[in-house]
Enzyme design. Structure first.
Site: not given
Ligand code: DOR
Ligand code: ZN
Length: 411
Positions: A64, A66, A180, A205, A278, A282
């Site tokens: 998991h 991003h 999710h 999560h 997860d 950013h």
């Protein structure tokens, strides 16, 4: 004829989900060709690493993460940058999420993602977006780990799939899903899956005590459901959220100390099968905006945090191997991954479980260059990472260029 190996790792204590012993580990053409007690390899090795005193774990499989490519968020993290952070954290295989911008919800767009992924230093696979309107694409797409259902708002998801009729149609396909789904939404999903589902469902999560309890009941009833917890929900709580501000904001949000205790209990009794990051990069500048996007980087810090928990007696090193490698590889059927065994991919991480270090922003290889764990002292240091027989992290630096390949999903 003597076994020929390109690499022999001699003397490390190999810890797998099944136990531990001082080992000779030999790799050739990307796979293990020998796994046995120290001194048992009597073949010829081109290179030998004396790993006496170190601990070897199976390379971590993070199911998991991003990575923000392709699309408008690539400045937050690319396959090149985030895979390097992963390698520094002992992760040798990653499954990436489809909430890119644009979404990864068509066969054609997944091909664009695949092009970007070629710049990864670790192996990779993909989750595909199940947006409620792309069933034909879902049925046509090949070699994806799961179809992701976003049932709550989060980064890039402004209208989560909340239509029960569409959910029913999707679950009845028997395709593998990952979701999710928080709180009441998880209850709704588990009920829908119990009624209409014909395939496996993995819950991302898990964060609340009542979610752990709902999963415990579903599993006791024989439902085909698995679950993961993320390091930030295991190692931070709502008091950290207050301290960290936007740098401690993610979806699900950080919960109470009681919820954290329940998560660890879920790990101890097997309700939670896996730990997955997860990882959600950013930039600091993104986080300074109001409202700030939710999500925190975590792929480089998962293993040091778990090693520190092991040093504190919270779980064993064998548990770490199970939670971060064997179980995640098994849940998604990732061929060659999850075990240190002859014929499997030669993915390893060498750690010093007793070496103390401090997690710092400055050491983060991820594009954003920060971590919610900045300043945390941990016992347990990642020294070397081997991906299919090649060192990709050693002596505090990334070794080589790219080289990751797409994992075959074989369930
Ligand atoms: O905090 C989160 N950030 N949770 C998610 O579900 C998505 C992720 C992101 O993509 O930033
Ligand atoms: Zn996520």
């Amino acid at each position: 004829m003597a076994t020929r190996a390109l690499l022999l790792v001699r003397g490390a204590r190999l810890v797998t989900a099944g136990g531990s012993f001082a080992a000779d580990l030999a790799a050739h053409d990307g796979r293990f060709v020998h796994v046995g007690p120290v001194g048992s390899f009597d073949g010829v090795a081109d290179a030998t690493l004396d790993a006496d005193g170190l601990t070897a774990l199976p390379g971590l499989v993070d199911v998991h993460a991003h990575f923000r490519e392709p699309g408008v968020h690539a400045h937050k993290g690319t396959y090149a940058s985030e895979s390097r952070a992963a390698a520094a954290g002992g992760v040798t295989c990653v499954l990436t999420m489809p909430n890119t911008n644009p979404f990864t919800n068509t066969v054609a767009q997944l091909e664009v993602v695949r092009e970007c992924a070629r710049r990864s230093v670790i192996d990779y696979g993909f989750h595909f977006m199940a947006d409620g309107d792309n069933l034909a694409e879902m049925l046509a797409v090949r070699n994806v780990a799961a179809h992701k259902l976003y049932l709550n708002e989060t980064t890039g998801i402004t209208s989560p799939l909340a239509d029960e009729a569409r959910l029913r149609g999707l679950l009845a396909t028997g395709l593998p899903f990952m979701a999710h789904a928080e709180g009441d939404t998880l209850n709704m999903l588990l009920a829908a899956h119990a009624q209409w589902g014909t395939g496996p469902l993995h819950i991302g999560h898990v964060a609340l005590a009542r979610e752990v309890e709902a999963l415990r009941r579903a599993r006791a009833a024989g439902q085909w459901v698995t679950a993961e917890a993320s390091p930030h929900h295991l190692f931070l709580d709502e008091t950290d959220a207050a301290r960290l501000g936007p740098l401690g904001d993610m979806r699900p949000t950080l919960k109470t100390a009681d919820d954290v205790t329940a998560l660890w209990a879920g790990i101890a009794d097997g309700t939670i099968d896996a730990v997955a990051t997860d990882h959600a990069p950013h930039l600091l500048s993104d986080k300074q905006r109001v409202p700030a996007p939710p999500g925190v980087p975590g792929i480089q810090t998962m293993l040091p945090l778990l090693l520190d928990a092991a040093a504190a007696g919270r779980l064993s090193l064998a548990d770490i191997a199970r939670l971060t490698s064997r179980a995640p590889a098994a849940i998604f059927g990732l061929q060659g991954k999850g075990a240190v065994r002859v014929g499997q991919d030669a993915d390893l991480v060498l750690v010093d479980p007793s070496a103390e270090s401090t997690i710092t922003n400055a050491d983060q290889l991820t594009m954003p260059g920060w971590t919610p764990f900045d300043g945390r002292r941990v016992r347990g240091t990642v020294l070397r990472t081997l991906r299919r027989g090649e060192w990709i992290w050693a002596d505090g630096a990334i070794q080589g260029e790219a080289g990751g390949v797409e994992v075959v999903v074989g369930r």
